[in-house]
Design a protein around this motif. Sequence first.
Motif, mmCIF file in Angstrom:
data_model
loop_
_atom_site.group_PDB
_atom_site.id
_atom_site.type_symbol
_atom_site.label_atom_id
_atom_site.label_comp_id
_atom_site.label_asym_id
_atom_site.label_seq_id
_atom_site.Cartn_x
_atom_site.Cartn_y
_atom_site.Cartn_z
ATOM 1 N N SER A 1 60.122 -28.919 7.131
ATOM 2 C CA SER A 1 60.841 -27.867 6.422
ATOM 3 C C SER A 1 61.749 -27.083 7.353
ATOM 4 O O SER A 1 62.741 -26.505 6.927
ATOM 5 C CB SER A 1 59.842 -26.912 5.748
ATOM 6 O OG SER A 1 58.973 -26.325 6.711
ATOM 7 N N SER A 2 61.416 -27.066 8.650
ATOM 8 C CA SER A 2 62.223 -26.319 9.616
ATOM 9 C C SER A 2 63.388 -27.138 10.150
ATOM 10 O O SER A 2 64.188 -26.650 10.931
ATOM 11 C CB SER A 2 61.343 -25.878 10.787
ATOM 12 O OG SER A 2 60.786 -27.009 11.442
ATOM 13 N N HIS A 3 63.486 -28.382 9.735
ATOM 14 C CA HIS A 3 64.518 -29.271 10.263
ATOM 15 C C HIS A 3 65.520 -29.604 9.172
ATOM 16 O O HIS A 3 65.172 -29.723 8.011
ATOM 17 C CB HIS A 3 63.869 -30.553 10.797
ATOM 18 C CG HIS A 3 64.778 -31.346 11.682
ATOM 19 N ND1 HIS A 3 65.740 -32.185 11.177
ATOM 20 C CD2 HIS A 3 64.868 -31.413 13.037
ATOM 21 C CE1 HIS A 3 66.386 -32.746 12.195
ATOM 22 N NE2 HIS A 3 65.878 -32.290 13.321
ATOM 23 N N THR A 4 66.774 -29.738 9.565
ATOM 24 C CA THR A 4 67.793 -30.051 8.584
ATOM 25 C C THR A 4 67.866 -31.550 8.344
ATOM 26 O O THR A 4 67.336 -32.347 9.119
ATOM 27 C CB THR A 4 69.165 -29.533 9.050
ATOM 28 O OG1 THR A 4 70.109 -29.648 7.978
ATOM 29 C CG2 THR A 4 69.667 -30.337 10.247
ATOM 30 N N ARG B 1 68.793 -36.070 18.777
ATOM 31 C CA ARG B 1 69.089 -35.246 17.595
ATOM 32 C C ARG B 1 69.837 -36.060 16.545
ATOM 33 O O ARG B 1 69.610 -35.903 15.341
ATOM 34 C CB ARG B 1 69.892 -34.009 18.006
ATOM 35 C CG ARG B 1 69.142 -33.114 18.968
ATOM 36 C CD ARG B 1 69.938 -31.894 19.381
ATOM 37 N NE ARG B 1 69.790 -30.808 18.429
ATOM 38 C CZ ARG B 1 69.647 -29.531 18.775
ATOM 39 N NH1 ARG B 1 69.611 -29.198 20.065
ATOM 40 N NH2 ARG B 1 69.537 -28.597 17.868
ATOM 41 N N LEU B 2 70.718 -36.943 16.991
ATOM 42 C CA LEU B 2 71.413 -37.822 16.043
ATOM 43 C C LEU B 2 70.431 -38.793 15.383
ATOM 44 O O LEU B 2 70.535 -39.069 14.187
ATOM 45 C CB LEU B 2 72.519 -38.592 16.769
ATOM 46 C CG LEU B 2 73.763 -37.795 17.126
ATOM 47 C CD1 LEU B 2 74.656 -38.597 18.068
ATOM 48 C CD2 LEU B 2 74.544 -37.410 15.871
ATOM 49 N N GLN B 3 69.492 -39.306 16.159
ATOM 50 C CA GLN B 3 68.488 -40.212 15.598
ATOM 51 C C GLN B 3 67.649 -39.498 14.547
ATOM 52 O O GLN B 3 67.338 -40.059 13.490
ATOM 53 C CB GLN B 3 67.589 -40.743 16.713
ATOM 54 C CG GLN B 3 66.589 -41.807 16.256
ATOM 55 C CD GLN B 3 67.283 -43.082 15.817
ATOM 56 O OE1 GLN B 3 67.932 -43.757 16.611
ATOM 57 N NE2 GLN B 3 67.143 -43.416 14.538
ATOM 58 N N ASP C 1 77.275 -29.067 15.024
ATOM 59 C CA ASP C 1 78.019 -28.292 16.017
ATOM 60 C C ASP C 1 77.275 -28.264 17.352
ATOM 61 O O ASP C 1 77.898 -28.359 18.423
ATOM 62 C CB ASP C 1 78.240 -26.871 15.494
ATOM 63 C CG ASP C 1 79.355 -26.155 16.235
ATOM 64 O OD1 ASP C 1 80.445 -26.737 16.367
ATOM 65 O OD2 ASP C 1 79.134 -25.012 16.681
ATOM 66 N N LYS C 2 75.944 -28.155 17.309
ATOM 67 C CA LYS C 2 75.156 -28.167 18.543
ATOM 68 C C LYS C 2 75.257 -29.520 19.250
ATOM 69 O O LYS C 2 75.360 -29.584 20.480
ATOM 70 C CB LYS C 2 73.696 -27.845 18.231
ATOM 71 C CG LYS C 2 73.465 -26.396 17.808
ATOM 72 C CD LYS C 2 72.016 -26.174 17.402
ATOM 73 C CE LYS C 2 71.794 -24.741 16.930
ATOM 74 N NZ LYS C 2 70.404 -24.530 16.453
ATOM 75 N N ILE C 3 75.242 -30.579 18.470
ATOM 76 C CA ILE C 3 75.367 -31.922 19.058
ATOM 77 C C ILE C 3 76.750 -32.095 19.673
ATOM 78 O O ILE C 3 76.894 -32.644 20.776
ATOM 79 C CB ILE C 3 75.104 -33.000 17.988
ATOM 80 C CG1 ILE C 3 73.647 -32.913 17.500
ATOM 81 C CG2 ILE C 3 75.393 -34.397 18.540
ATOM 82 C CD1 ILE C 3 73.347 -33.793 16.309
#
Length: 468
Positions: A395-398, A217-219, A176-178
Motif C-alpha cells: 500500500s505504501s508503494h506506487t 526501482r524500475l523493476q 522523477d526520482k528515477i
Amino acid sequence: MTNVKYNPEDPIAAIATPLSPGALAIVRASGKNCVQLVSTVFSRPKALLEAQGNTIVYGWIVDSEKEKSEGKNGDEKRIDEVLVSVFRAPKSFTGEEMCEISCHGGVSVVNAVYNLLIKNGFRPAEKGEFTFRAYINGKADLTRAEAVREIIDSKTDASRSHAAGRLSGSLFEEIDKIKTLITDTLAAIEVDIEYPEDEETIADSFDQNDLISARDRLQSLADSWKSEKIYQDGAKIVLAGKTNAGKSSLFNALLKEDRSIVSDIEGTTRDWIESWVSFDGIPARLFDTAGLRKTDDAIEARGVELTKDIASTADLMLYLVDSTKGVSADDIEFVEKNNSIPTIVVFNKIDTSDKKIEFDGAQNSVYISAKKALGLGELTSLVKKILLGSSQVRSSHTGLGSERQKQSVCEALERVEHALKIADDGSYGLDAVVQDLEDCLDSLGEVTGQVTPDDVLGSIFSHFCVGK
C-alpha cells in the motif's frame, strides 16, 4: 498535437454529468473568452464578467435571441435558474478560463443549456478534451491524466484508491526520482569524459550505485503492473462442481444478495449467471454455472457444456465439493482436465459434516459453509493471494496504471540493465553507456508525457468520456 479535433484555440462545452433525470447537472465550458461567451446567455452578465476566480454567481440562463425571433418584448426567455462557478486561468482544471453551470437535472433543461452554449460560440468538446487541455497547459502529466479515467472506471474502493494515488502524483514522483538517479550518473560520466583519468575499467570511472538503485526501482514498477491490471480490469472467476454442491448458495453469499435460485432439486441451475463482486478489493466477474452431471435433459446438457467452456477461460476456478458426499472420480477428472486453470477446491457444507476430506492433487483448498457463511474470509484471502501472486503491491508503494506505462518502463529498465552490463564487461566505451542512459530518459519521458508522439496522445484521450 496536430489533431484538428483538439484545437486548443476553440472554446468548448460539454455536458459533464449523466444525461438522465436527476436533481442537478453540470455543463462545463472552457477556453478563450469563456466567461465572456457565457455572459451572453446569462441574466446578470456584468456580475459574471466581474466575478473573481473560484467564485459562484447566481442567475438565469436566458435565450434572448429566441425572444427577438418571436417578436416579443419584455423579459428575456428564461431557460433555467442556475449557479455558475467561475475559474480564471491558470487556476482551473484545464489551466484556461472555465465556467461550470450547475442547473436542474431534467434532460430537457440540460440539453437546452448545452445547445444554447453551442449556438453562442462554443464547440462541442471531444472525448477527453478537458483533460487533454489540462495536460498541454501543464496542469497534469500523463500519469495523472490517465488516473482520471481509472477513477471513473474503478469497480472497487481498492481500485479507486490505487488510481487516486496516481492522480495525486505518486507515480510521477517515483519516475522523477528515477530520472534524477539517471541524470546524476550521466553528469558524473560527462565529467569523466571531459577530464579522463587512468581507471583500469569503465566500471571504475563512475559510481554504479545510482544505476543499480534505478534498475531496482524500475523493476519494482514493472512488476507492479500484473496486480494493478487485475485491480483495474478485474478477474474472471468461475464456480464449478457437481449438482447440489452449493455453487448458487456460495454465489449468493459472496454477493450478499439472492441472485441465484437455490434448491435441493438437482439441475436447478441450467444456465450461467454472472455478477461483479469484490474479493477484498479485487473486482471479479463471478460466474455461477450449471452443475456437472450426465443428463438426458437437452437444455440442462447444454448448460453443462457451457460450464465447461466458461471454466476453460477462467482466471481462477472455485471447484465446489459437497463435504457430506466426498470426492468422486468425476470431480478429480474435471479438475485434472483443467489443470492449466488456477483452482481452489472448496469443500462446502462443513456445518453438516464432521469429515475433513482431502482432494488428491489439489494445491489449494478451503472448508466453508455457504449457507452459514463460514470460512468465506479464508476463501477471500486465498483468492486474493492466488490472483496477485508475488506481484502484490504494498500500500505504501506506487504502481503503474496502464499497458502504455508498463511498456515504457520496461524499455527504460532494459536500457539501464544494458548500461550496467557494458560498464562491467568493458566491451564498449563510456559513450555507449551515455547513449543507453539517454534512451532510458526518453522512455521515462514517455511515461509522464514529456516525450510522447501525437498518435499516442490521441489514443489515450479518445478513451475518456465527453465532458472529462
